[in-house]
Design a protein around this motif. Structure first.
Motif, mmCIF file in Angstrom:
data_model
loop_
_atom_site.group_PDB
_atom_site.id
_atom_site.type_symbol
_atom_site.label_atom_id
_atom_site.label_comp_id
_atom_site.label_asym_id
_atom_site.label_seq_id
_atom_site.Cartn_x
_atom_site.Cartn_y
_atom_site.Cartn_z
ATOM 1 N N ASN A 1 0.844 -1.191 0.000
ATOM 2 C CA ASN A 1 0.000 0.000 0.000
ATOM 3 C C ASN A 1 0.878 1.239 0.000
ATOM 4 O OD1 ASN A 1 -2.918 -1.114 0.680
ATOM 5 N ND2 ASN A 1 -1.483 -2.190 2.029
ATOM 6 N N TYR A 2 0.408 2.259 -0.686
ATOM 7 C CA TYR A 2 1.048 3.565 -0.604
ATOM 8 C C TYR A 2 -0.056 4.604 -0.695
ATOM 9 C CZ TYR A 2 4.609 7.150 -0.890
ATOM 10 O OH TYR A 2 5.406 8.228 -0.594
ATOM 11 N N GLY A 3 -0.053 5.556 0.251
ATOM 12 C CA GLY A 3 -1.127 6.549 0.272
ATOM 13 C C GLY A 3 -2.474 5.853 0.352
ATOM 14 N N GLN A 4 -3.353 6.180 -0.577
ATOM 15 C CA GLN A 4 -4.682 5.565 -0.590
ATOM 16 C C GLN A 4 -4.829 4.550 -1.719
ATOM 17 O OE1 GLN A 4 -7.765 8.629 -0.358
ATOM 18 N NE2 GLN A 4 -6.419 9.930 0.863
ATOM 19 N N VAL A 5 -3.703 3.984 -2.172
ATOM 20 C CA VAL A 5 -3.714 3.041 -3.286
ATOM 21 C C VAL A 5 -3.137 1.709 -2.827
ATOM 22 C CG1 VAL A 5 -2.972 2.602 -5.655
ATOM 23 C CG2 VAL A 5 -3.410 4.952 -4.892
ATOM 24 N N HIS A 6 -3.764 0.625 -3.290
ATOM 25 C CA HIS A 6 -3.271 -0.728 -3.027
ATOM 26 C C HIS A 6 -2.705 -1.299 -4.323
ATOM 27 C CE1 HIS A 6 -2.951 -4.585 -0.982
ATOM 28 N NE2 HIS A 6 -3.447 -5.155 -2.070
ATOM 29 N N PHE A 7 -1.463 -1.745 -4.282
ATOM 30 C CA PHE A 7 -0.797 -2.324 -5.442
ATOM 31 C C PHE A 7 -0.705 -3.841 -5.263
ATOM 32 C CE2 PHE A 7 0.568 2.048 -5.271
ATOM 33 C CZ PHE A 7 0.566 2.450 -6.608
ATOM 34 N N LEU A 8 -1.226 -4.561 -6.238
ATOM 35 C CA LEU A 8 -1.184 -6.022 -6.245
ATOM 36 C C LEU A 8 -0.310 -6.442 -7.422
ATOM 37 C CD1 LEU A 8 -2.150 -8.825 -5.303
ATOM 38 C CD2 LEU A 8 -4.221 -8.487 -6.681
ATOM 39 N N VAL A 9 0.856 -6.982 -7.133
ATOM 40 C CA VAL A 9 1.839 -7.325 -8.158
ATOM 41 C C VAL A 9 1.798 -8.832 -8.381
ATOM 42 C CG1 VAL A 9 4.286 -7.266 -8.778
ATOM 43 C CG2 VAL A 9 3.277 -5.372 -7.483
ATOM 44 N N LEU A 10 1.499 -9.256 -9.606
ATOM 45 C CA LEU A 10 1.292 -10.671 -9.902
ATOM 46 C C LEU A 10 2.291 -11.172 -10.943
ATOM 47 C CD1 LEU A 10 -2.622 -10.772 -10.063
ATOM 48 C CD2 LEU A 10 -1.118 -11.376 -8.139
ATOM 49 N N ASP A 11 2.542 -12.464 -10.901
ATOM 50 C CA ASP A 11 3.431 -13.152 -11.839
ATOM 51 C C ASP A 11 2.549 -13.992 -12.760
ATOM 52 O OD1 ASP A 11 5.202 -14.752 -13.180
ATOM 53 O OD2 ASP A 11 6.080 -15.680 -11.396
ATOM 54 N N ASN A 12 2.364 -13.533 -14.004
ATOM 55 C CA ASN A 12 1.450 -14.253 -14.896
ATOM 56 C C ASN A 12 2.169 -14.987 -16.028
ATOM 57 O OD1 ASN A 12 2.121 -12.174 -16.641
ATOM 58 N ND2 ASN A 12 0.044 -11.381 -16.871
ATOM 59 N N VAL A 13 3.488 -15.231 -15.853
ATOM 60 C CA VAL A 13 4.253 -16.003 -16.836
ATOM 61 C C VAL A 13 4.434 -17.416 -16.301
ATOM 62 C CG1 VAL A 13 6.420 -16.208 -18.111
ATOM 63 C CG2 VAL A 13 5.465 -13.942 -17.631
ATOM 64 N N HIS A 14 3.878 -18.394 -16.993
ATOM 65 C CA HIS A 14 3.998 -19.794 -16.567
ATOM 66 C C HIS A 14 4.939 -20.520 -17.527
ATOM 67 C CE1 HIS A 14 2.513 -23.386 -14.401
ATOM 68 N NE2 HIS A 14 2.859 -24.000 -15.536
ATOM 69 N N TYR A 15 6.087 -20.932 -16.996
ATOM 70 C CA TYR A 15 7.122 -21.585 -17.810
ATOM 71 C C TYR A 15 6.789 -23.064 -17.984
ATOM 72 C CZ TYR A 15 11.856 -23.125 -19.139
ATOM 73 O OH TYR A 15 12.946 -23.667 -19.778
ATOM 74 N N GLU A 16 6.813 -23.523 -19.225
ATOM 75 C CA GLU A 16 6.481 -24.909 -19.530
ATOM 76 C C GLU A 16 7.705 -25.810 -19.575
ATOM 77 O OE1 GLU A 16 4.493 -24.515 -23.246
ATOM 78 O OE2 GLU A 16 2.858 -23.304 -22.417
ATOM 79 N N GLY A 17 8.900 -25.206 -19.505
ATOM 80 C CA GLY A 17 10.126 -25.990 -19.530
ATOM 81 C C GLY A 17 10.587 -26.308 -20.935
ATOM 82 N N ALA A 18 11.767 -26.885 -21.023
ATOM 83 C CA ALA A 18 12.345 -27.427 -22.261
ATOM 84 C C ALA A 18 12.971 -26.372 -23.161
ATOM 85 C CB ALA A 18 11.318 -28.231 -23.062
ATOM 86 N N ALA A 19 12.431 -25.192 -23.246
ATOM 87 C CA ALA A 19 12.998 -24.146 -24.103
ATOM 88 C C ALA A 19 12.553 -22.792 -23.597
ATOM 89 C CB ALA A 19 12.571 -24.338 -25.556
ATOM 90 N N LYS A 20 13.354 -21.751 -23.877
ATOM 91 C CA LYS A 20 13.087 -20.456 -23.267
ATOM 92 C C LYS A 20 11.794 -19.809 -23.744
ATOM 93 C CE LYS A 20 16.057 -17.747 -26.388
ATOM 94 N NZ LYS A 20 17.244 -16.874 -26.432
ATOM 95 N N HIS A 21 11.304 -20.188 -24.905
ATOM 96 C CA HIS A 21 10.071 -19.580 -25.385
ATOM 97 C C HIS A 21 8.843 -20.436 -25.092
ATOM 98 C CE1 HIS A 21 12.256 -16.331 -27.161
ATOM 99 N NE2 HIS A 21 12.985 -17.146 -27.888
#
Length: 456
Positions: free
Chosen positions: A177-197
């Protein structure tokens, strides 16, 4: 969970975990030597799996208690945040580009903190320290989230793909939280493995449970800002997040990843059921189009993004539950918000059939755009159109010519919805004319630009 009145808490701990505190308003967390916010404790008794880039060293058994030191801090209702999309340097030379192109102009900026929206690196995680030291010269506490280029690609799946990121920055999802704002930081990258892409957009039930429990403690009159790397529209389980936000009158979200600038207003067609469309802001990138294009007199590539917009950063201003966004093109005046295109060879006979194309870099479907030529009494409205940027197409044409310009070739142009069009007035007399274009964005900010037209 909430602590008691004395700040005490009790949590079950698995074999491995990252504990972090959700900072309340009016309190500050420590920062390290690179101004990175320190909100966490890593419990990794046996350390991270072996990897090209170091992960977390063995932490051993848990101490008797894990405590987080916060100090009182004055946080006004009105404050500013610096927003970076994908810095993404692939080597030290590109860290230097970031320093000269973006960071130097931000030193001493009047803002409370900064936030980078993932792809801090372009795969070479050994550069974290160098980039963090560069950004630290801005002088602000800095928050980060991870992108698809911040991963340890030796990992077989999503479980241990972020060990270097966690060592440097801490948890991949958190809130504050900062001031009157709530920040929700999420990780939406799901790695499937085997190769970087091999990855896709997904939050997963663990993160959704965290978001659910977190938001349950946030008053409905507070603005909630959800930050992520990939746009919401690319996340497979986004509707589960929508259900947590739809009954809130004040919520918006931000992302990067695409290397273009776009304001989306998500409604029923996208699965959003709220009373008003949800504003999702897909932000331009610090690295632009991956430092592609011809270098300028300082040796820095123009790195124009595929939507025709420049690289840069934004300043978000918050006041209570209201917010505004101001895009700042790298090494340009803040007022430089558009490009105006008219073709060569305008004549009196064809002026009325000649298209004017205007790219409003940070424009949205809620922008208004108008034009006039010379001292016309009124402004004529321009119409939004989805197409490629004409100047970017000319850059691509030059690359295909017999003498391509220096620099890394540009990606192909992408269609964008922040271009507007109109016809020149019919029967423009021969001579030199001044055209003006003005735009007012969704926040009420007005910008004006000019272009001289020679009529033959």
């Amino acid at each position: 969970m909430k602590t008691d009145a004395r700040g005490r808490y009790r949590l079950p701990i698995e074999d491995e975990a990252i504990l972090f505190v959700i900072k309340p308003s009016g309190w500050a967390l420590p920062i390290d030597g690179h101004n990175l916010v320190q909100r966490h404790y890593i419990h990794r008794p046996n350390g991270s799996p072996a990897s090209q880039y170091p992960g977390i060293a063995p932490t051993g058994p848990l101490p008797e208690s894990v405590d987080f030191a916060l100090r009182p801090s004055v946080e006004p209702a009105k404050f500013r945040m610096v927003l970076f999309g994908d810095p993404q340097p692939r080597d030290q030379k590109e860290v230097d580009y970031i320093a000269h192109d973006v960071v130097e102009g931000l030193a001493g900026v009047d803002a409370a903190f900064g936030l980078s929206l993932g792809d801090i690196m372009y795969d070479d995680l050994s550069l974290y320290d160098s980039l963090n030291a560069t950004i630290a010269t801005i002088g602000l506490p800095w928050h980060n989230l991870r992108g698809n280029h911040d991963m340890n690609y030796e990992a077989v799946d999503n479980t241990y793909c972020c060990e270097t990121f966690k060592r440097v920055f801490g948890p991949t999802y958190y809130a504050f939280n900062y001031g009157q704002v709530h920040f929700l930081v999420l990780d939406n990258v799901h790695y499937e493995g085997a190769a970087k892409h091999n990855f896709h957009g997904e939050l997963g039930e663990t993160q959704l449970a965290f978001a659910r429990n977190d938001l349950a403690l946030v008053p409905k009159d507070k603005l909630v800002v959800v930050a992520m790397h990939m746009p919401l529209t690319a996340v497979s389980d986004r509707e589960a997040l929508y259900r947590l936000l739809e009954d809130r009158p004040h919520a918006m979200s931000i992302s990067a990843h695409t290397h273009v600038h776009q304001h989306m207003f998500l409604g029923a067609d996208e699965g959003w059921r709220g009373a008003q469309p949800h504003h999702h802001f897909n932000h331009a990138t610090v690295c632009g189009c991956w430092w592609q294009g011809a270098p300028d007199e300082m040796g820095i590539p123009h790195t124009t993004m595929t939507d025709g917009g420049p690289n840069g950063y934004s300043i978000m201003t918050f006041e209570g539950a209201k917010y505004t966004v101001d895009f700042h093109p790298a090494r340009r005046l803040p007022s430089d918000q558009m490009s105006i295109f008219t073709p060569d060879g305008v004549t009196s006979a064809n002026s009325g059939d000649t298209d004017v194309l205007v790219n409003i870099y940070a424009g949205s479907p809620r922008s208004t755009v108008e034009m006039k030529v010379d001292k016309q009494s009124g402004w004529a409205p321009m119409q939004s159109i989805v197409r490629e940027d004409p100047y970017f197409l000319k850059l691509k044409e030059a690359e295909a010519g017999p003498k391509p310009p220096p620099g890394r070739p540009l990606d192909d142009a992408t269609k964008t919805d922040h271009i507007w069009t109109a016809k020149l007035p019919a029967g423009l007399p021969k001579g030199t004319h001044m055209m003006q274009v003005r735009t007012t964005d969704m926040f009420g900010h007005t910008y004006t630009a000019r272009r001289i037209i020679a009529v033959g």
